[in-house]
Each structure stands twice: as structure tokens, then as C-alpha cells.
Design an enzyme around this catalytic site. Structure first.
Site, PDB file in Angstrom:
ATOM      1  N   ASP A 245     -26.254 -14.738 -12.900  1.00 26.22           N
ATOM      2  CA  ASP A 245     -25.375 -13.721 -12.345  1.00 26.22           C
ATOM      3  C   ASP A 245     -25.086 -14.167 -10.911  1.00 26.22           C
ATOM      4  O   ASP A 245     -25.831 -14.967 -10.332  1.00 26.22           O
ATOM      5  CB  ASP A 245     -26.046 -12.341 -12.398  1.00 26.22           C
ATOM      6  CG  ASP A 245     -25.007 -11.225 -12.269  1.00 26.22           C
ATOM      7  OD1 ASP A 245     -25.290 -10.108 -12.739  1.00 26.22           O
ATOM      8  OD2 ASP A 245     -23.908 -11.486 -11.739  1.00 26.22           O
TER       9      ASP A 245
HETATM   10  C1  GLC Z   1     -21.610  -9.170 -10.647  1.00 25.20           C
HETATM   11  C2  GLC Z   1     -22.015  -8.675 -11.999  1.00 25.20           C
HETATM   12  C3  GLC Z   1     -21.572  -9.580 -13.128  1.00 25.20           C
HETATM   13  C4  GLC Z   1     -20.246 -10.209 -12.751  1.00 25.20           C
HETATM   14  C5  GLC Z   1     -20.534 -11.164 -11.622  1.00 25.20           C
HETATM   15  C6  GLC Z   1     -19.246 -11.816 -11.105  1.00 25.20           C
HETATM   16  O1  GLC Z   1     -22.586  -8.887  -9.696  1.00 25.20           O
HETATM   17  O2  GLC Z   1     -23.389  -8.321 -12.200  1.00 25.20           O
HETATM   18  O3  GLC Z   1     -21.460  -8.791 -14.316  1.00 25.20           O
HETATM   19  O4  GLC Z   1     -19.676 -10.888 -13.861  1.00 25.20           O
HETATM   20  O5  GLC Z   1     -21.217 -10.540 -10.536  1.00 25.20           O
HETATM   21  O6  GLC Z   1     -18.447 -10.863 -10.476  1.00 25.20           O
END
Ligand code: GLC
Length: 659
Positions: A219
């Protein structure tokens, strides 16, 4: 094909960290840079400088799309998002999110599919299949047990292996059958070790047990130490971070990471980039923006759930109809965070759409501001105008203030002033219909008995008002059903933050959602799988056809005994009558949505296999099918069982443990 063996160590290490916010490294121009973008219900391009971030199609949240219980609807949404991705030159969409809705307080539940792992896996698989068929990649997320948002980067989820395997991994395991191009690991520690550094999670489970061959990405910002992540099985740290390369380089020099570990992950990133580049050759745009909007309407109206409809007050019959609540003018389209889509679509006020659809009716909008800004004068204003009306529609709910990424909900009820508005209006006006704009479950027990009807609207994207209009006027017969329990707040399992305050102990174990409420006989507001229709359906002729000792074809008939065409979501639950471990009273193991014309009858078939009966055995470290009697429960919801059958499994010892 770029062979990792031809690269320098620096080039390889740069492949293990993004080059920027959304792309992989280009290996000095030798490799295609995959362009990634959120999110599960439409493209979030607000961070892209070269895109038109103001006009992407805001599709319904996955909670609404999932509530259609129709695999085809999920596929159509993924296909339409893929269409827009092709238009915007996005190669990979960061979705679907299929985390289990363990706690109804989780701020991000609007973005997820269900409290049930079988259902989440089925719908996640359908989404991935459809999107990747268009040559657009996906990112199955967030692996794993990211089931709350407060302190999501610090709070360790402490979970038994059995709950992991039966509840939190099961949906991912099923969705992996669709070969998602990437899987995204979660922010949180899992049993004390960060997911991004958790070898048990990423290597031993995803790779070795589930056989996942794609790229594991973090993430965004979930990696604390790049070399520990690499050793745990994470391939690509996102987004670019300056210490990504330096940490890896110094670890390499110290011999903490090996050439084979680096090459294995770097080659997977290369394969991903080349797959995305090759897929572009087949990209074709099939839909116009207007057609995608219409698809958003169709998905919304398939997923909205008619919770109550006393005296068949719906569909609306005309007469004087009062519409109140600012949400009908400016509806919440999504929850906050990665799933927010910037759409340029201009809403038409609900009262205007209703007036167009019901030309003989007298539709009047009464401006009642939702939420804490309400003033008593507006309440009196509404009652004065609504008094004597044939129907009074009141819109209430949440916005992306109450429901969003990185925070959890303060409570499970709508704003107290909106509750009071409903109760006061219902004292004076006979036929109150509530539109519930909440992203996920809500405790409506304090007011639901005072109103005639309630439609759960969810966060339904840009097509929300058209979808509501089609349902309220009967142009569309509602057919959505809840994929999460709407609990009574006092009965919700406490999120136990025992231990040092940084630990959330999953003491509910496998008893999550209806598995808890039904096993322990707990009252709920509306049960898992509940949803009404303007039609009425009759179930009959349950037949259980044994295909093998653990495989059964369940068939039964469903008849639309009304004079209105409709659709019914039929659910098949399994109950292990006697077991050596404590098991939920029932578990969803099959479903189908059947479309029936007035008077029509169809036969529904659902196949159960050994996974329908097995539980995770800690001593055996495997799924295990215990011999004995199982009940097969066919229902219109988890608490509306219509047909009931039994089977007896008698496996030879050597076949009781799953391979
Ligand atoms: C965010 C989310 C994830 C997302 C990523 C990119 O914090 O947890 O679901 O795809 O970062 O934005």
C-alpha cells in the site's frame, strides 16, 4: 522480453521501488512504465497532471455494486471502469478492495464488499476477471486484516490462524483464481509484524499456499524497511521513496539480500510491465461517457436495498409528494479517500426527476438541511408543509465526513437531529419514506418502526438520483440485498483493543457478522442477505443431488407469484450440525440472482464442494471435512430460510484433510 540477468544491480534494485507516485521504474528507458490509478469504483486521477481529473464516471461504491448480488453487474462495472482507464491511458486500476467488514465502525466499509468471505471472493473474482479481460490490470487489496482505519499504520491485528484461513484469507484465495496482476499488502501489522514485512503472509501464504504468481505491491507508504519487505516476499514498494534504493543497496552490500531474491522480484515487475505494454495493443474503447453514466445508474439501481415497504407504500402512486433533505439535491457519491472520483456530472434534484416521472403528481421540495446544521424551525417548516401529503420522503445519512479512509465511524446511527426529524414528521404525517444515504451499515432501530418504507441508497455514485427515481416510481423493481448486517449498535461485538493499546484482538474469531449474530441469537436491525422487492417469490422443490462424498448439486424452484416482473437473490447456507470445533450456525456457500417475469418459475442450481463443508483445523494445519450431518438452508436472507435439507458426509479418513 527484458531479462533481469542483463541488468546492473542498481537497475534491478530501482525496479523494487516505484519511480514516482503511480509508476514503476523505466530501467533507463528500457521498460514500459505501468500507469496505476485508484480505485475500485472509478478512476481517481486528481493526482495526475495530464489527465482530465474533473470528469471521470463516479460509479457506485463496491458496497452498493456488491449488494446487487449479481456477478454480471460487478463485471459490467469493472468493464466500464476499464473502458475509461483505456481512454485515460491508465494500465492498472487499484482495486478491488475485499477486506471483510468485521467491524461496522470501519470508516472504509463503503469501499468493501461484504462481511462474508465466500461472497467477497466471488464478487472480487468477477471484478478482476472482467477488468483484466479488457487488458487493464487490477490490484486485489488490502492483504491482510486491515479491518479498521484508526491507526491503520500502527494497530496490529491479532488473529487466530483459523479465523485467518476461514474469514480473512478465504476471499483473497478465491479471487486469486482470477490471477490479479497485482496484490496490494496492507498498512497494518499482522500478529505483530507489518504486513509489508510479513513472510508468513506474503511468501508462505500468498506464494506457497495460494500459488500467487503476480506482483505484490505495498500500500502507498506501507513499507518501513525495503530490504525486510523484499525478504518477506514484497516485490515493489510504492510510491517512490528516496531511501527505497539506498536501503536495498546497503543491504545488498552487507549480504542481507541475495541476487536470487532480487532477480525473482525484479523479473516479476518486468513481466508486469511487459504484460501491460502488450495489453495496450488490444485496447479498444467501447463506451461513450454517456453510456458509462447510464451503466452507473443501472448498477446503482441494482444494488440499492429496499429495507421496508409497509402497506406497499412504494412504488409511489402520485398525489402530493413532499421531498426533503439536501442529500436529494447534492447527494454523497462516495466515501472519503482513494475511492473518491471527481465527476463533472451535474445532478438533477430528486424532486425534479420525480415530478418528470410522475407528471400527475404534485411533487414539492422542502429545503431541510441534513445533519447537525438542522434548526428546529426547519423541522416545523417540514411538518407544516408535509402535513396532509400522501407521501413524505426524507433523505438522511452520511457523507465522506463520517465515512472515509484513515478514520473509523464515531457511531452507527444517523445524526440525532435527523433521527428527531424523522420521528417528529412521522407523528404528523402518515406515510414517511426514508432514503438512507449511508456508505455501509447503520442502526436504524430507533426510527424504522415509525416510518412506512426505507430504501438504503448507499454511496451510489453519479447515477444515484436517477436510480432512486426509477425505484420509487416502479420503473425498476428493487432487487438488492444486504451484504452486511445492519446491527443494533448495543449488540455489536466490542473491538477489543486489549494488550498494549496497539493491538486489536480479533476475539470474535470466526464469528464475524451474521456468523456471530445468528449463532448467538443476537437481535439485529436488518439481517445479512435481507432486501425486499415489489414482487413476491415462492421457493419449492428442494432437491439435493449427490455428485460425490463432498460435492452436491442443490436445486430448487423459485416462482414470481406477483404480477410484477422482478429478480430474487437466492442464498444457500450450510450448517454443520455436530462438529468437534465451535462453528457458526450457518455459512453462506452459494447464491444466485434469478430474474423472473410475473408468474414465471425457474429452477436454480448451486453446486457445493468440499470447501462448503470444511473448517480450518489448527492441529492438522489444513482445511478438514468432518464426517457427519450437514443442513442445507435455502433462503431469501440469512434469517428468512425457505427450504431445508440434510446430507450426511462419510469420507474415508485419508480424504478428510484437504490436499
Ligand atoms: C491508499 C489506500 C489504497 C490506495 C493507495 C493509492 O492509502 O489504502 O487503497 O490504492 O493508497 O492511493
Amino acid at each position: 522480453m527484458l531479462d533481469v540477468k542483463t541488468l546492473t544491480i542498481d537497475q534491478k534494485l530501482k525496479l523494487l521501488t516505484g519511480a514516482n507516485l503511480w509508476q514503476n521504474d523505466s530501467v533507463d528507458g528500457k521498460l514500459y512504465q505501468v500507469r496505476m490509478a485508484d480505485g475500485p469504483n472509478g478512476l481517481r486521477l486528481s493526482d495526475f497532471d495530464d489527465a482530465n481529473p474533473q470528469d471521470e464516471t463516479a460509479f457506485p461504491s463496491l458496497a452498493v455494486a456488491g449488494s446487487s448480488w449479481d456477478r454480471e453487474i460487478i463485471k459490467e462495472m469493472a468493464d466500464a471502469i476499464a473502458d475509461e482507464a483505456i481512454e485515460e491511458k491508465v494500465d492498472l486500476v487499484l482495486g478491488p478492495g475485499i477486506n471483510i467488514k468485521r467491524s461496522p465502525y470501519c470508516g472504509r466499509n463503503f469501499e468493501y464488499i461484504s462481511e462474508d468471505p465466500y461472497f467477497s471472493g466471488e464478487m472480487g473474482k468477477a471484478y478482476i476477471d472482467a477488468m483484466q479481460k479488457r487488458g487493464i490490470g487490477t490490484s486485489l487489496k488490502h492483504f491482510a486484516v486491515n479491518n479498521s482505519e484508526w491507526d491503520r499504520c500502527y494497530q496490529s491485528s491479532e488473529v487466530s490462524e483459523r479465523a485467518m484461513q476461514e474469514i480473512y484469507f478465504a476471499g483473497f484465495k478465491k479471487a486469486i483464481d482470477a490471477n490479479p496482476w497485482t496484490i496490494m499488502c496492507s498498512y497494518n501489522p499482522v500478529n505483530g509484524v507489518y504486513a509489508a514485512e510479513n513472510r508468513k503472509l506474503l511468501k508462505l501464504t500468498l506464494r506457497d499456499k495460494f500459488g500467487y504468481k503476480g506482483v505484490v505491491v505495498s500500500d502507498w507508504g506501507a513499507v518501513l524497511n525495503s530490504y525486510k519487505s523484499l525478504k518477506a516476499g514484497l516485490d515493489m514498494r510504492m510510491p517512490y521513496h528516496e531511501d527505497g534504493f539506498t536501503t536495498l543497496k546497503s543491504a545488498y552490500k552487507k549480504g542481507l539480500i541475495t541476487d536470487s531474491e532480487i532477480d525473482e522480484s525484479a523479473q516479476r515487475v518486468i513481466d508486469l510491465a511487459e504484460k501491460a505494454q502488450n495489453a495496450k495493443k488490444h485496447h479498444k474503447i467501447n463506451m461513450t461517457r454517456a453510456e458509462r453514466h447510464q451503466k452507473a445508474v443501472e448498477i446503482a439501481q441494482s444494488g440499492m436495498v429496499l429495507l421496508k415497504n409497509e402497506d406497499d407504500i412504494l412504488p409511489l402512486k402520485g398525489g402530493k409528494i413532499v421531498v426533503s433533505g439536501t442529500y436529494t439535491v447534492n447527494p454523497p457519491l462516495a466515501g472519503n479517500g482513494a475511492a473518491m472520483v471527481k465527476t463533472a456530472y451535474k445532478q438533477t434534484e430528486l424532486d425534479k426527476l420525480l415530478a418528470q416521472a410522475l407528471p400527475d403528481a404534485n411533487v414539492e421540495y422542502v429545503d431541510v438541511v441534513n445533519g447537525i446544521r438542522l434548526r428546529a424551525i426547519r423541522m416545523r417548516h417540514l411538518v407544516e408543509r408535509a402535513y396532509g401529503s400522501d407521501v413524505t420522503i426524507i433523505a438522511v445519512g452520511n457523507t465522506n465526513v463520517e465515512e472515509g479512509e484513515s478514520w473509523d465511524r464515531e457511531n452507527l446511527r444517523i445524526c440525532p437531529l435527523d433521527e428527531k426529524l424523522i420521528l417528529e414528521t412521522a407523528k404528523k404525517c402518515d406515510n414517511v419514506v426514508v432514503l438512507l444515504y449511508t456508505g455501509s451499515s447503520i442502526d436504524c432501530s430507533s426510527w424504522i418502526d415509525s416510518v412506512k418504507a426505507c430504501l438504503w441508497v448507499g454511496f451510489s455514485g453519479e447515477g444515484v438520483n436517477e436510480a432512486i427515481t426509477n425505484i420509487l416510481t416502479g420503473k425498476v423493481n428493487p432487487s438488492g440485498k444486504l451484504t452486511e448486517t445492519f446491527p443494533i449498535e448495543d449488540n455489536v461485538y466490542p473491538d477489543s483493543n486489549e494488550g498494549n493499546g496497539f493491538v486489536t484482538r480479533y476475539g470474535d474469531d470466526v464469528f464475524v457478522g451474521y456468523r456471530m449474530y445468528d449463532t448467538f441469537g443476537v437481535d439485529v436491525c436488518f439481517p445479512f442477505g435481507h432486501g425486499l422487492s415489489y414482487s413476491e417469490f415462492e421457493y419449492s422443490d428442494l432437491d439435493i443431488n449427490k455428485l460425490s462424498e463432498t460435492d452436491y448439486e442443490i436445486s430448487f424452484k423459485v416462482k414470481n407469484i406477483s404480477n410484477i416482473d422482478g429478480a430474487e437473490v437466492c442464498q444457500v447456507y450450510v450448517k454443520d450440525v455436530v462438529s468437534m470445533v465451535s462453528r457458526p450456525q450457518k455459512e453462506l456457500k452459494g447464491f444466485d440472482k434469478v430474474y423472473l417475469k410475473a408468474g414465471e418459475q425457474k429452477t436454480v442450481k448451486v453446486v457445493l464442494d468440499r470447501s462448503s463443508f470444511a473448517y480450518w483445523s489448527d492441529p492438522l494445519d489444513e482445511f478438514y471435512v468432518e464426517n457427519g450431518v450437514f443442513e442445507i438452508l435455502v433462503g431469501a436472507s440469512s434469517r428468512d430460510i425457505r427450504l431445508n435439507g440434510k446430507i450426511k458426509i462419510n469420507l474415508p479418513d485419508e480424504l478428510q484433510v484437504s490436499k
